[in-house]
Design a protein around this motif. Structure first.
Motif, PDB file in Angstrom:
ATOM      1  N   UNK B 246       0.806  -1.111  -0.081  1.00  0.00           N
ATOM      2  CA  UNK B 246       0.159  -0.083  -0.044  1.00  0.00           C
ATOM      3  C   UNK B 246       0.826   1.232  -0.193  1.00  0.00           C
ATOM      4  N   UNK B 247       1.975   1.358   0.763  1.00  0.00           N
ATOM      5  CA  UNK B 247       2.733   2.310   0.920  1.00  0.00           C
ATOM      6  C   UNK B 247       3.661   2.663  -0.597  1.00  0.00           C
ATOM      7  N   UNK B 344      -5.091  -1.045   4.359  1.00  0.00           N
ATOM      8  CA  UNK B 344      -3.785  -0.159   4.780  1.00  0.00           C
ATOM      9  C   UNK B 344      -3.975   1.185   3.897  1.00  0.00           C
ATOM     10  N   UNK B 345      -4.341   0.971   2.584  1.00  0.00           N
ATOM     11  CA  UNK B 345      -4.600   2.251   1.944  1.00  0.00           C
ATOM     12  C   UNK B 345      -5.597   3.223   2.603  1.00  0.00           C
ATOM     13  N   UNK B 346      -6.511   2.501   2.976  1.00  0.00           N
ATOM     14  CA  UNK B 346      -7.637   3.676   3.804  1.00  0.00           C
ATOM     15  C   UNK B 346      -6.947   4.164   4.993  1.00  0.00           C
ATOM     16  N   UNK B 349      -4.096   6.887   4.117  1.00  0.00           N
ATOM     17  CA  UNK B 349      -4.774   7.992   3.880  1.00  0.00           C
ATOM     18  C   UNK B 349      -5.510   8.907   4.713  1.00  0.00           C
ATOM     19  N   UNK B 350      -5.772   8.298   6.009  1.00  0.00           N
ATOM     20  CA  UNK B 350      -6.106   8.850   6.747  1.00  0.00           C
ATOM     21  C   UNK B 350      -5.025   9.616   7.871  1.00  0.00           C
ATOM     22  N   UNK B 351      -4.031   9.302   7.534  1.00  0.00           N
ATOM     23  CA  UNK B 351      -2.857   9.814   8.845  1.00  0.00           C
ATOM     24  C   UNK B 351      -2.680  11.252   8.553  1.00  0.00           C
ATOM     25  N   UNK B 352      -2.988  11.849   9.724  1.00  0.00           N
ATOM     26  CA  UNK B 352      -3.031  13.512   9.642  1.00  0.00           C
ATOM     27  C   UNK B 352      -1.862  14.055   8.973  1.00  0.00           C
TER      28      UNK B 352
END
Lengths: 280, 475
Positions: B246-247, B344-346, B349-352
């Motif tokens: 994902x990364x 993991x993609x989801x 993407x949510x990491x501030x």
């Protein structure tokens, strides 16, 4: 210069992974068009191509392969159990998320404990119970089994309902709306994503399931089967040399609608998992 | 726990107070449950409650008493052919069916317990009604009560059918199988032709004991250790593989991110029974991978290196215990990594964004950001998922069964004696015991063992996670 090399390397690596991941799928599709009915062990790409496998599968049902019949069986089972289990899941998750009552916490704890039992154990017992009511080898029995315990899978939908602002429901309450009105007229209309997710995932369950159907529809009468058992049976040692290519054709046919639904669903799946766990 | 017992104590106190202080109609409700409602003019409710009472009594009389009276022995009359003098024919006698006695006995006990609960709750309710009536409060008529089920008590309406479903299709079956673990229900005691009976904890002793002929102890140790090793590898390979993938795809330098993701998703969108059955033929002893390996000289190389026995002319991908175990884990990565990539993609993407941004300004490099910010965050969000997926892998029936059933045959006589195989998980062993051997008693014991393992693991893991709770750090 270094940047472009890096970028090409990055994409080549991804392409390599994709090839690795899609090789079996490619083999499935290629073999489904093979002119040879058995397992081709010497060539990845079949020597001759034909549409025979699809033609035989769809229009020339024999005692072993009754694909249209299986497809219809599975479709009926899926529609019925999807309807019941979607209602169950949405009802339970709304009650657990938005309503407060004395038994809420205890019921949720019981659900956690029940989910720890291996599913197959309950299935075996369910088989006996259905047998003592003479309901094995019937589609009604299978539908009941798929949907009966569906309420236990409420967590993802609950995670979604948890994100709906409380103020919305409180405002409706002040206006004099009953809980039932709030559920059907306010919460459900803005919950389209989770409804889609619940409906698709419970519709897919009977298509993807193999073992429960195998336990309950165990009579060996081909016309009662679902797609999964039928296709599994084609790979029996005595049949595989005549039916392997047809198995692949069946696999392709059943995968097309399922893949489409799955791809629609996975977006909501990710939202459900991550959304639900952030709140713990 | 103390709360729980306090709760029960309080409940009994309430019932006792209601009986002691209630008027004559409340006391009479002990005999006819609806009477208290009739006194308060709730006629319809009274009728319903009384009909419920009669139904329970009738059920216990027709089903409960006959079956419960045999519950102790699970039946004594064996099925036989008896010559009937009246019809001059051989007929089946009036035999006992041990399984039916077990099932119906359990159901009637369950009904009795629920009915008793209602019975006591009913007394308290009737007493409350009396208090409300005497203090001049409004008493709901039937229409208002029904309306309440859509408002204040809407949860009852919502939960009634789902809970009934869970009771009938999950709880009762599980209870039945837990009871079966204490009987001798196996291939020599199969109802309806033969009876089975209680044997206490004999089966549990058998699971830990080994002798020359009975090898459950030996097999249990082997299967259990493989189950745990498998769950560990299956969970963590997919977890880290998925996050890395994902990364890699999410990296700004990657073009066409959506396309790459969709290509991986195609692999898991095809039903498992299709892909796994296909892959198993792909890697068969006379399968296409072996043909290619022979052509490329890989088979000879492996034989040379000692990975493959020199007596073989193919690579035993799914037929040799060690090879099969490695292959199963690898094939599972093939299915599992795209799933984890999606999740993991989801999460990623949510990491501030400000978290990573400020770290970068402080001079952290990419590796440090990954180690100190990305991984802890992902770990925190997916922690519960990690625990549940470990448990799910312990119970991962599909992958093992579809890949190895009818393909892998054990050479180990000790395992074969208890119909286990090297590649079996506890759940597939359990299934094989029932479907091939009709050994339900041992299957139930194994099922209980699986439950205990999962329960202990979940409790420990969640406790550990709560201790290291970093909720505040990321909010």
């Amino acid at each position: 210069m270094k940047k472009t090399v890096n970028s090409i390397g990055r994409h080549l690596f991804l392409a390599f992974l994709v090839v690795f991941w899609l090789t079996p799928i490619a083999w499935l599709v290629l073999t489904s068009f093979s002119g040879y009915p058995g397992v081709n062990i010497s060539h990845f790409v079949p020597k001759s191509f034909s549409l025979d496998n699809y033609r035989l599968l769809l229009w020339n049902a024999d005692t072993v392969a009754q694909f249209p019949r299986w497809f219809l069986n599975t479709l009926i089972i899926a529609i019925c159990s999807c309807t019941i289990s979607s209602f169950y899941v949405l009802m339970v998750s709304y009650a657990m998320s938005c309503m407060r009552f004395k038994m809420r916490k205890p019921l949720m704890n019981i659900a956690v404990i029940l989910n720890l039992f291996p599913g197959i154990l309950a299935m075996i017992a369910v088989y006996f119970i259905l047998k003592s009511f003479n309901m094995t080898n019937s589609h009604i029995g299978l539908i009941l089994v798929y949907s009966g315990g569906a309420g236990l899978g409420y967590l993802i939908a609950k995670g979604f309902f948890d994100t709906i602002p409380v103020s919305l429901r409180e405002a409706a309450k002040l206006e004099g709306a009953s809980e039932q009105k709030i559920f059907t007229k306010i919460v459900l209309p803005i919950s389209k994503p989770i409804i889609v997710y619940t409906v698709i995932s419970s519709f897919l369950a009977p298509w993807m399931d193999f073992i429960l159907a195998k336990i309950i529809l165990n009579s060996g009468i081909s016309k009662d089967w679902t797609v999964a058992i039928g296709l599994y049976n084609m790979l029996d040692k005595s049949l595989i040399n005549n039916y392997f290519s047809r198995f692949c054709a069946g696999g392709v046919l059943v995968s097309i609608p399922i893949s489409i639904l799955f791809i629609i669903m996975q977006r909501f799946y990710v939202e459900g998992i991550t959304g639900g766990s952030v709140k713990g | 726990m103390r709360n729980f017992f306090n709760g029960i104590g309080n409940a009994f106190k309430n019932v006792w107070l209601a009986i002691k202080e209630g008027d004559i109609f409340v006391k009479l409700s002990l005999i006819i449950m609806g009477l208290g409602y009739f006194r308060r003019k709730q006629y319809i409710k009274g009728v319903f409650v009384t009909v419920f009472q009669l139904a329970v009594i009738l059920f216990e009389y027709v089903v409960g008493i006959p079956y419960l009276s045999k519950f102790n022995s699970l039946g004594t009359v064996q099925r036989e052919m008896v010559f009937n003098l009246n019809t001059m024919k051989n007929e089946v006698n009036d035999f006992d069916n041990s399984f039916k006695i077990l099932l119906y006995g359990l159901v009637s006990l369950f009904v009795l317990a629920v009915a008793l609960l209602f019975y006591f709750m009913n007394i308290v309710k009737v007493r409350n009604l009396q208090i409300a009536d005497e203090s001049g409060k409004h008493i709901n008529n039937f229409r208002e009560d029904a309306k309440d089920l859509l408002n204040e008590k809407f949860h009852i309406t919502l939960l009634f059918f789902p809970v009934m479903g869970v009771i009938v299709f999950t709880i009762i079956p599980l209870l039945v199988l837990i009871l079966v673990a204490f009987t001798n229900y196996d291939e020599t005691h199969l109802p309806p032709t033969t009876l089975f009976t209680w044997v206490g904890i004999l089966n549990f002793k058998k699971l830990f004991a080994s002798s020359m002929t009975v090898t459950f102890g030996y097999s249990f140790k082997k299967v259990l250790s493989w189950t745990l090793i498998w769950s560990f590898f299956a969970t963590f390979t997919c977890y880290f593989g998925g996050i890395l993938l994902a990364m890699f795809i999410n990296n700004k330098k990657t073009k066409f991110q959506k396309m790459w993701r969709s290509l991986f998703v195609i692999a898991i969108a095809v039903p498992q029974f299709v892909t796994l059955l296909l892959v198993r033929n792909f890697f068969a002893d006379t399968g296409i991978v072996n043909t290619i390996c022979t052509h490329l000289g890989i088979t000879n190389l492996f034989i040379h290196l000692g990975f493959v026995k020199s007596s073989l002319s193919y690579i035993p991908f799914l037929t040799d215990p060690v090879w099969a175990k490695v292959m199963i884990v690898l094939i599972n990565m093939w299915i599992g990594i795209p799933y984890l990539m999606l999740i993991a993609t989801g999460v990623l993407m949510n990491i501030p964004a400000d978290l990573t941004e400020s770290a970068r300004i402080d001079g952290a490099n990419a590796a440090q950001i990954f180690k100190k910010i990305t991984m802890p965050y992902v770990f925190f969000v997916t922690g519960p998922y990690l625990v549940t997926s470990f448990v799910a892998n312990i119970n991962n029936f599909n992958v093992i069964y579809l890949l190895t059933n009818d393909v892998f045959f054990t050479q180990n006589q000790y395992l074969a004696n208890s119909s286990a195989q090297e590649v079996d998980l506890l759940v597939t062993w359990l299934y094989r015991l029932t479907s091939d051997e009709y050994n339900y008693k041992m299957a139930s014991v194994i099922g209980i063992a699986v439950f205990l393992i999962c329960a202990v693991f979940t409790l420990v893991a969640f406790n550990f996670m709560i201790k290291g709770d970093k909720e505040e750090e990321f909010q």
